[in-house]
Structure formats: structure tokens, C-alpha cells
Design an enzyme around this catalytic site. Structure first.
Site, mmCIF file in Angstrom:
data_model
loop_
_atom_site.group_PDB
_atom_site.id
_atom_site.type_symbol
_atom_site.label_atom_id
_atom_site.label_comp_id
_atom_site.label_asym_id
_atom_site.label_seq_id
_atom_site.Cartn_x
_atom_site.Cartn_y
_atom_site.Cartn_z
ATOM 1 C CE1 TYR A 60 84.484 -5.562 35.946
ATOM 2 C CE2 TYR A 60 85.389 -3.398 36.442
ATOM 3 C CZ TYR A 60 84.642 -4.217 35.626
ATOM 4 O OH TYR A 60 84.067 -3.698 34.495
ATOM 5 N N GLY A 61 87.181 -7.612 41.735
ATOM 6 C CA GLY A 61 88.234 -7.662 42.758
ATOM 7 C C GLY A 61 89.067 -8.921 42.760
ATOM 8 C CB CYS A 89 85.515 0.543 40.156
ATOM 9 S SG CYS A 89 86.106 -1.120 40.472
ATOM 10 C CB CYS A 121 85.647 -1.923 47.952
ATOM 11 S SG CYS A 121 84.386 -2.649 46.877
HETATM 12 N N1 DGL Z 1 83.370 -1.547 43.757
HETATM 13 C C1 DGL Z 1 84.623 -1.966 43.258
HETATM 14 C C2 DGL Z 1 85.789 -1.370 44.008
HETATM 15 O O1 DGL Z 1 85.684 -0.244 44.449
HETATM 16 C C3 DGL Z 1 84.782 -3.384 42.793
HETATM 17 C C4 DGL Z 1 84.327 -4.477 43.649
HETATM 18 C C5 DGL Z 1 84.415 -5.764 42.870
HETATM 19 O O2 DGL Z 1 83.838 -5.824 41.789
HETATM 20 O O3 DGL Z 1 85.122 -6.669 43.325
HETATM 21 O O4 DGL Z 1 86.834 -1.962 44.130
#
Ligand code: DGL
Length: 275
Positions: free
Chosen positions: A44-45, A76, A196
Site C-alpha cells: 500500500y505504501g 497498517c 510500518c
Molecule cells: N504494513 C503497512 C504499514 O504499516 C503497509 C506496508 C505496505 O503495504 O506498503 O504501513
């Protein structure tokens, strides 16, 4: 004590939220958890705010159609930063607990007043993160405000997600070195925020790279405590005979199950979930 039988939804782009789930399982021994890894759309980042919000909305809506939930943990940082306001607006009857980089606890711990923050590009660019950082840098007695040194860690969550040890090692080295270069030699970083939920699984490596004088801070335990508080006064919605833990993934569920076994010692097979 929480009521037995609460059902809590938890989601992340992938396996990272398992670091939050670990704390939730310890904090809420009677609750049942449904964990969704949106691996088909991870990471998602580096996605736009609209994309992350669209995925978050879809996941929560579908989860609620399938299972009556007493609370939802957005495990997240990126989805919390970009989407939690929209989720709360759509689902005003459902309590949400989000995950934010632990700037405040880090500011309380740091003596050098130089704090490193590793997070995704999306989290660091968000208005929510800027507000949090600004509030803390301008709070307190003003004499020794904390300085946050932000490092966007492109590719790191993805490397951890795919279990690519070599790339994970290279990226951790690169980003820790970049952080060290940002700070004055006479007042180095003494606290590192793992912003993260994927990163706590590499805490050992990051600790080694930073050295013993740097304290690593993550958010699993406070998020679990907050979830317990939120559930405290609520009677469970459903008595459905759900298992203690259900693991779902929008892609390659076997990989989620394998990581849950390796990191959490959990023997729960993960199922494919179309969303
Ligand atoms: N684990 C997620 C976070 O805490 C997202 C990491 C990702 O998907 O880029 O931001």
C-alpha cells in the site's frame, strides 16, 4: 476485563499486521479475530491515497457483510494515515482502532532529542502524519523539542512481504545509513520508530544495524490495549461459533499461513478471500 466472545476484524496490506495481531491475541484472550491480508494489492505504501481508501472501504464493507464485528483494527500505518477518517465516516456504528507511528512515546523516551522514523512513503506524506509531527515538535516546554528524521523506506515492506531476506537486509542497511547521515554527530538518533507494521519482524536486524544505544519503538502493545478499552463497555454482537482466529488473504493464502506459523507460532491455515 473484556466480554468473552467479541469479534475483532484486523486488516493490513499483507503479513505486517501480524505484528499487531500478536499483541491483540495476548491482550484479548477471549476475543475472536478475523485477519485479512490484502496481498493482491500490496504494498500500500507506494499507492495513491484514493487507491488505499478504496481497498480499505471494500475490505471493511465485505468483512462486515460476512461477520458481525465488534471492532475493527486497521493494522497498517499507511491505511490508517490515508483512510481511517473515511472508514469512520462510512461505518459510524463500528469502533475503529488505527495504527500510527509512535512519535509520542519516542519523544518521551529520547534523550538526544533526535528520533528516526522509518515508514512508508504514503504514511510520511499524509496530512495526518504531518499534523502529528508538527504538534509534537511544537509541544512541551519548547526548550528541547524532539527532532524527527523521517525515512521513506520504499520497497522494504514488499521485500518483507515476499520473504526476500537478501533484499530486506540490503534495504535495512541503506535506510539506517541514510538516517544516520541525517543527524549531527554530537547528537545522534537514540530512538527509532518502526512506523510500518511489517518492520517489527526485522527488529533484530535493525537493532544490530543501529547499535545498542538506539531504542526501537513499535505500536503493537498500545494498539492492543486501546482495542481492549474500546471493547470494554460493549456487549458482543454475535455468538456465532467462529474459531479464535480466521486468516484470510486476497492472494497466496499459503504464504500468510506460513508467516503466521513462523512469526507467531500459530497453526491456522489461511483461506483465499475474494474482495
Ligand atoms: N504494513 C503497512 C504499514 O504499516 C503497509 C506496508 C505496505 O503495504 O506498503 O504501513
Amino acid at each position: 476485563m473484556s466480554h468473552p466472545g467479541h469479534t475483532v476484524g484486523v486488516f493490513d496490506s499483507g503479513v505486517g499486521g501480524l505484528s499487531v495481531l500478536r499483541a491483540l491475541l495476548a491482550e484479548l484472550p477471549h476475543a475472536r479475530f478475523v485477519y485479512v491480508a490484502d496481498r493482491a494489492y500490496a504494498p500500500y505504501g507506494e499507492r495513491t491515497a484514493d487507491e488505499v481508501t478504496e481497498r480499505s472501504q471494500r475490505i471493511v464493507a465485505q468483512l462486515r457483510r460476512e461477520t458481525p464485528l465488534d471492532a475493527l483494527v486497521v493494522a497498517c500505518n499507511t491505511a490508517t494515515a490515508l483512510s481511517i477518517d473515511a472508514l469512520r465516516h462510512t461505518h459510524h456504528d463500528l469502533p475503529f482502532v488505527g495504527v500510527e507511528p509512535a512519535l509520542k512515546p519516542a519523544a518521551a523516551l529520547s534523550r538526544s532529542r533526535h528520533i528516526g522514523v522509518m515508514a512508508t512513503r504514503g504514511t510520511l506524506a499524509s496530512a495526518r502524519y504531518h499534523k502529528l509531527q508538527e504538534r509534537l515538535e511544537h509541544a512541551g516546554d519548547g526548550a528541547h523539542p524532539p527532532h524527527f528524521h523521517n525515512q521513506a523506506c520504499d520497497g522494504l515492506a514488499d521485500a518483507i512481504e515476499r520473504g526476500d531476506q537478501a533484499l530486506t537486509g540490503t534495504l535495512c542497511e541503506r535506510y539506517v545509513a541514510a538516517l544516520q547521515q541525517q543527524t549531527p554527530a554530537d547528537a545522534p538518533i537514540d530512538t527509532l520508530v518502526l512506523g510500518c507494521t511489517h518492520y517489527p519482524f526485522e527488529a533484530e536486524l535493525l537493532q544490530r544495524l543501529c547499535g545498542p544505544s538506539v531504542r526501537l519503538v513499535e505500536t503493537g502493545a498500545p494498539v492492543a490495549r486501546r482495542t481492549r478499552e474500546v471493547l470494554h463497555e460493549r456487549s458482543p454482537l454475535s455468538c456465532a461459533a467462529l474459531p479464535r482466529l480466521t486468516l484470510l488473504s486476497t492472494s497466496e493464502p499459503e504464504a500468510l499461513g506460513a508467516v503466521a506459523r513462523r512469526w507467531l507460532g500459530i497453526e491456522t491455515p489461511a483461506a483465499h478471500w475474494v474482495c
